[in-house]
Design an enzyme around this catalytic site. Structure first.
Site, PDB file in Angstrom:
ATOM      1  N   GLU A  37      78.158  42.655 -10.162  1.00  0.00           N
ATOM      2  CA  GLU A  37      79.052  42.401 -11.211  1.00  0.00           C
ATOM      3  C   GLU A  37      79.446  43.730 -11.854  1.00  0.00           C
ATOM      4  O   GLU A  37      80.416  43.999 -12.186  1.00  0.00           O
ATOM      5  CB  GLU A  37      78.507  41.444 -12.376  1.00  0.00           C
TER       6      GLU A  37
ATOM      7  N   LYS B 126      72.206  38.733 -17.963  1.00  0.00           N
ATOM      8  CA  LYS B 126      73.379  39.072 -18.118  1.00  0.00           C
ATOM      9  C   LYS B 126      74.154  39.300 -19.569  1.00  0.00           C
ATOM     10  O   LYS B 126      73.186  39.530 -20.522  1.00  0.00           O
ATOM     11  CB  LYS B 126      74.339  38.254 -17.413  1.00  0.00           C
TER      12      LYS B 126
HETATM   13  P1  PGA Z   1      72.062  34.035 -10.235  1.00  0.00           P
HETATM   14  O1  PGA Z   1      72.515  35.653 -10.263  1.00  0.00           O
HETATM   15  O2  PGA Z   1      70.686  33.575  -9.922  1.00  0.00           O
HETATM   16  O3  PGA Z   1      72.818  33.161 -11.202  1.00  0.00           O
HETATM   17  O4  PGA Z   1      72.987  33.637  -9.064  1.00  0.00           O
HETATM   18  C1  PGA Z   1      71.747  36.496  -9.544  1.00  0.00           C
HETATM   19  C2  PGA Z   1      72.077  37.805 -10.042  1.00  0.00           C
HETATM   20  O5  PGA Z   1      73.228  38.032 -10.575  1.00  0.00           O
HETATM   21  O6  PGA Z   1      71.138  38.494 -10.286  1.00  0.00           O
END
Ligand code: PGA
Length: 254
Positions: free
Chosen positions: A101, A12
């Protein structure tokens, strides 16, 4: 049908160039075997090139570097966007498409994902196409409808042959970054549904061969039971992929 497990980290909007370098140098030696599974890291666009060259500096390890989004056009007046050819130019070979997202915060639609997917395939990038329902969808019994619509929309225009180059990720939106993981039964049920649906949209053979990753609060302590499910072929990992030790633990379990 044996499908090679695929573990992909999604950083991210975390880690600058130095942090990416430090991570990669620490992470690579922690992985026990590079043959048993594929491992990828989706990093921020600004560190793609640095990540690729760091991997090469450490040795000849098949750690795949990828982006987290791309535009479908090769170039143009699209302020802030990057194209598949630009990603390719950094030496990266993978791209996440349609992450929840992107869908929720940036208005990305299935139709956009379909266009991006066609462009990613044109550039020979391995796309990881994300689908998944919201909590509201699940609570109102619409999970399978939502998944079916996303698969139809995102994979419109994909041929039986090119399905083989695509990786899918089932990421229930309510499990992303929340610490709440889908139960193994919920995850396996959704993965089996997706594979069943693909076997009607494409050939049963192509559906059988496609890898479907689970994503949503995967951690070293819950990864094994998820990865043991017959239709779960790997994981897309956000939070736990930021720490080399915890990501390596998950890879070594797969
Ligand atoms: P997370 O995110 O493992 O922090 O839940 C997964 C993703 O957004 O691919």
């Amino acid at each position: 049908m044996t499908r090679k497990p695929f573990i992909a980290g999604n950083w991210k909007m975390y880690k600058n160039g130095q942090q990416a370098q430090d991570f990669i140098r620490q992470f690579i030696p922690l992985v026990n075997s590079w043959e048993a599974h594929q491992v990828g890291l989706a990093v921020s666009a600004t560190v793609l090139k640095e990540a690729v060259s760091t991997v090469a500096t450490v040795g000849s390890f098949p750690l795949i570097i990828g982006a987290q989004n791309m535009h479908w056009e090769i170039e143009g007046a699209f302020t802030g966007e990057i194209s598949g050819s630009m990603i390719k130019g950094t030496g990266a070979t993978m791209v996440i498409l349609g992450h929840s997202e992107r869908r929720q915060l940036f208005g990305e639609t299935d139709e956009w994902v379909a266009r991006k997917l066609a462009a990613a395939l044109d550039y020979g990038l391995t796309p990881i196409v994300c689908v998944g329902e919201t909590l509201q969808d699940r609570e109102s019994g619409r999970t399978f409808n939502v998944l079916a619509n996303q698969l139809t929309g995102c994979l419109a225009g994909v041929s039986d042959h090119s399905l083989g180059s695509i990786v899918l990720a089932y990421e229930p939106v309510w499990a992303i970054g929340t610490g709440v993981t889908a139960t193994v039964e919920q995850a396996q049920e959704a993965h089996a549904f997706i594979r069943g649906r693909l076997s009607r949209q494409f050939s049963p053979q192509a559906a059988e061969a496609v890898r479907i990753l689970y994503g949503g609060s995967v951690k070293p302590d819950n990864a094994k039971s998820l990865l043991d499910q017959s239709d779960i072929d790997g994981a897309l990992i956000g939070g736990a992929s930021l720490d080399p030790v915890s990501l390596a633990k998950i890879v070594n379990l797969a």
